[in-house]
Design a protein around this motif. Structure first.
Motif, PDB file in Angstrom:
ATOM      1  N   CYS A 285       2.308  35.573  -1.350  1.00  0.00           N
ATOM      2  CA  CYS A 285       0.962  36.146  -1.446  1.00  0.00           C
ATOM      3  C   CYS A 285       1.063  37.609  -1.862  1.00  0.00           C
ATOM      4  O   CYS A 285       2.044  38.282  -1.561  1.00  0.00           O
ATOM      5  N   CYS A 286       0.041  38.076  -2.557  1.00  0.00           N
ATOM      6  CA  CYS A 286       0.020  39.487  -2.973  1.00  0.00           C
ATOM      7  C   CYS A 286       0.195  40.428  -1.791  1.00  0.00           C
ATOM      8  O   CYS A 286       0.909  41.422  -1.890  1.00  0.00           O
ATOM      9  N   THR A 287      -0.482  40.149  -0.703  1.00  0.00           N
ATOM     10  CA  THR A 287      -0.409  41.051   0.459  1.00  0.00           C
ATOM     11  C   THR A 287      -0.015  40.259   1.686  1.00  0.00           C
ATOM     12  O   THR A 287      -0.674  39.271   2.038  1.00  0.00           O
ATOM     13  N   SER A 288       1.036  40.703   2.351  1.00  0.00           N
ATOM     14  CA  SER A 288       1.481  39.980   3.557  1.00  0.00           C
ATOM     15  C   SER A 288       0.549  40.307   4.714  1.00  0.00           C
ATOM     16  O   SER A 288      -0.115  41.351   4.737  1.00  0.00           O
ATOM     17  N   GLN A 289       0.548  39.416   5.698  1.00  0.00           N
ATOM     18  CA  GLN A 289      -0.298  39.639   6.864  1.00  0.00           C
ATOM     19  C   GLN A 289       0.111  40.904   7.622  1.00  0.00           C
ATOM     20  O   GLN A 289      -0.715  41.547   8.260  1.00  0.00           O
ATOM     21  N   PHE A 290       1.387  41.276   7.542  1.00  0.00           N
ATOM     22  CA  PHE A 290       1.846  42.453   8.292  1.00  0.00           C
ATOM     23  C   PHE A 290       1.329  43.727   7.630  1.00  0.00           C
ATOM     24  O   PHE A 290       0.845  44.641   8.299  1.00  0.00           O
ATOM     25  N   GLU A 291       1.418  43.775   6.299  1.00  0.00           N
ATOM     26  CA  GLU A 291       0.853  44.919   5.587  1.00  0.00           C
ATOM     27  C   GLU A 291      -0.668  44.974   5.816  1.00  0.00           C
ATOM     28  O   GLU A 291      -1.227  46.036   6.093  1.00  0.00           O
ATOM     29  N   GLN A 292      -1.298  43.818   5.708  1.00  0.00           N
ATOM     30  CA  GLN A 292      -2.765  43.799   5.835  1.00  0.00           C
ATOM     31  C   GLN A 292      -3.211  44.240   7.227  1.00  0.00           C
ATOM     32  O   GLN A 292      -4.223  44.918   7.377  1.00  0.00           O
ATOM     33  N   HIS A 293      -2.439  43.859   8.242  1.00  0.00           N
ATOM     34  CA  HIS A 293      -2.800  44.264   9.611  1.00  0.00           C
ATOM     35  C   HIS A 293      -2.775  45.793   9.716  1.00  0.00           C
ATOM     36  O   HIS A 293      -3.704  46.395  10.267  1.00  0.00           O
ATOM     37  N   LEU A 294      -1.734  46.404   9.168  1.00  0.00           N
ATOM     38  CA  LEU A 294      -1.640  47.877   9.228  1.00  0.00           C
ATOM     39  C   LEU A 294      -2.774  48.518   8.435  1.00  0.00           C
ATOM     40  O   LEU A 294      -3.399  49.489   8.878  1.00  0.00           O
ATOM     41  N   GLY A 303      -5.706  44.648   0.960  1.00  0.00           N
ATOM     42  CA  GLY A 303      -4.974  44.157  -0.201  1.00  0.00           C
ATOM     43  C   GLY A 303      -5.475  42.801  -0.665  1.00  0.00           C
ATOM     44  O   GLY A 303      -6.113  42.050   0.087  1.00  0.00           O
ATOM     45  N   ASP A 304      -5.146  42.496  -1.919  1.00  0.00           N
ATOM     46  CA  ASP A 304      -5.502  41.221  -2.536  1.00  0.00           C
ATOM     47  C   ASP A 304      -4.767  40.080  -1.814  1.00  0.00           C
ATOM     48  O   ASP A 304      -3.628  40.247  -1.378  1.00  0.00           O
ATOM     49  N   THR A 305      -5.414  38.924  -1.704  1.00  0.00           N
ATOM     50  CA  THR A 305      -4.776  37.813  -0.972  1.00  0.00           C
ATOM     51  C   THR A 305      -4.579  36.578  -1.852  1.00  0.00           C
ATOM     52  O   THR A 305      -4.500  35.463  -1.337  1.00  0.00           O
ATOM     53  N   HIS A 306      -4.483  36.786  -3.154  1.00  0.00           N
ATOM     54  CA  HIS A 306      -4.169  35.633  -4.007  1.00  0.00           C
ATOM     55  C   HIS A 306      -2.730  35.190  -3.794  1.00  0.00           C
ATOM     56  O   HIS A 306      -1.845  36.013  -3.545  1.00  0.00           O
ATOM     57  N   THR A 307      -2.511  33.898  -3.934  1.00  0.00           N
ATOM     58  CA  THR A 307      -1.149  33.388  -3.818  1.00  0.00           C
ATOM     59  C   THR A 307      -0.364  33.769  -5.070  1.00  0.00           C
ATOM     60  O   THR A 307      -0.942  33.942  -6.155  1.00  0.00           O
ATOM     61  N   THR A 308       0.950  33.875  -4.912  1.00  0.00           N
ATOM     62  CA  THR A 308       1.804  34.189  -6.063  1.00  0.00           C
ATOM     63  C   THR A 308       2.649  32.976  -6.454  1.00  0.00           C
ATOM     64  O   THR A 308       3.514  33.071  -7.304  1.00  0.00           O
TER      65      THR A 308
END
Ligand code: ADP
Length: 393
Positions: A285-294, A303-308
């Motif tokens: 995914c573009c943005t991991s849950q850990f980055e997004q949580h912070l 961050g974007d949440t499209h799959t890669t």
């Protein structure tokens, strides 16, 4: 750059550290020991007890936000910190619904979210009445502190239910019961929300449970009808807003067959932090849950949440009944050799039977191959042998 205080020292905090490093942020941990999973990889570690207000306060001192890798910090401590002007995310008013399964069920019902029939169980009479109400299809749950299926029981007979309820109530365990639903599968709908109210959902995933523990997560959930996918995603967003969650929210969902035979969703559980079923986002995914949580707890743009990748499969590495003789380092090498695309994530934890010690993410175009590869890699890390069905690799 911002400092985020994390109360907790497990693998979730450890993986937040990876994201914090890349964002140039720093984490401050309140950890129980310097050997704990997250404490091994953070430099700013305060050793202490999250049930002690003074320790939590010290960890929070000067931090831009305080967040958690578990939901067990007493809410009165969090209220005290907020009264002192500390930025606690998520807030205790939301966290209560991730701490107490009965409060969660009541709130979900009041918000109009689908939930199985449930009841508070304070006595043998309550248990008998509920048994009759759901024709013996009873799932008994500890209201607080359960994890990985600990604190969930499926009594087969009325007598079994009575014995369980008696023992648990005598031991001081607050209880609830809900209908045992006919599961067709389990899903997880995850979303992040900022204190300003911005939300960003991830694609819904299927989670496969073995013995009450998540064994595998498949993203996006394969063969899920579009209408249910949309419903699950909308539900996660409306619950994040309705409950005022900040940071990452995981909505664990049951997929069951309704009275008319059609597939239906109902909510099982809420977690207000990164979640095992979101680990796939690290590599798929573009943005991991850990980055997004912070980002979310700091009220930064999300961050974007499209799959890669077409599919990403996460397979958990759970300690075998007996740890194999081959050292983990050698197992890792074997997996690297056979599956160069496998992304191995280990938590720095000692072996214990059933313990979550790591996971493998595998991205691919073909679902069957991707699942087989992720599971074979995780299987080897656990058992130091390859499962039979992948011997053709
Ligand atoms: P925990 O908090 O330990 O993760 P859960 O409430 O999520 O406990 O339950 C663990 C597992 O038990 C679920 O993933 C599901 O497989 C099963 N389960 C829980 N509640 C029910 C229910 N009402 N009906 C059928 N299965 C259930």
């Amino acid at each position: 750059m911002p400092i985020v205080a994390v109360i907790g020292d497990g693998q979730l905090a450890r993986m937040m550290q990876t994201a914090a490093i890349e964002l140039g942020q720093s984490l401050r941990l309140l950890a129980s020991s310097k050997d704990a999973s997250a404490a091994q990889v953070c430099s700013d570690v305060l050793l202490g007890d999250y049930t002690n207000l003074e320790h939590v306060r010290l960890a929070a001192l000067g931090a831009d936000a305080v967040t958690f890798d578990h939901e067990h910090v007493p809410n009165e401590h969090l209220d005290a910190l907020i009264a002192e002007g500390i930025n606690v995310q998520p807030r205790p008013e939301a966290l209560i619904f991730a701490q107490d399964k009965l409060e969660m069920r009541k709130k979900l019902q009041s918000l109009g979210a689908p939930v199985p029939p449930f009841a508070r169980i304070d006595s043998l009479e309550d248990a008998q009445a509920f048994w009759d109400q759901v024709h013996g299809e009873v799932c008994l749950k500890a209201r607080r502190g359960g994890y990985d299926g600990h604190g969930v029981w499926f009594p087969d007979t009325q007598e079994e239910l009575s014995t369980l309820v008696q023992e648990l109530l005598e031991a001081g365990t607050p209880l609830m019961a809900e209908e045992k639903v006919a599961l067709r599968g389990e899903l997880s709908a995850m979303v992040a929300r900022t204190p300003s109210g911005v939300t960003q959902a991830w694609p819904v995933v299927e989670s496969v449970q073995r013995d009450g523990v998540c064994a595998e997560a498949v993203a996006p959930a394969p063969a899920l009808p579009v209408a249910l996918r949309q419903q699950a995603e909308e539900l996660s967003v409306s619950l994040a807003n309705g409950l005022g969650v900040t940071g990452v929210l995981a909505v664990e969902l049951f997929l069951c067959q309704g009275a008319q035979g059609a597939l239906e969703l109902s909510v099982n559980e809420l977690a207000m932090r990164p979640h095992n079923t979101g680990h796939w986002t690290q590599d798929g995914c573009c943005t991991s849950q850990f980055e997004q949580h912070l980002r979310a707890v700091l009220d930064l743009p999300l961050g974007d949440t499209h799959t890669t990748a077409e599919y990403t499969v996460m397979a958990n590495v759970l300690g075998a009944p007996e740890d194999p003789v081959m050292p983990m380092q050698q197992r890792v090498i074997e997996v690297m050799r056979r599956y160069p695309k496998a992304k191995i994530h280990l938590y720095g934890k000692e072996h214990r039977p059933g313990r979550k010690i790591g996971h493998v993410n595998y991205c691919g175009e073909d679902l069957a191959h991707t699942r087989a590869a992720a599971n074979a890699a995780a299987y080897f890390l656990v058992h130091a042998t390859w499962p039979d069905h992948t011997s053709e690799h």
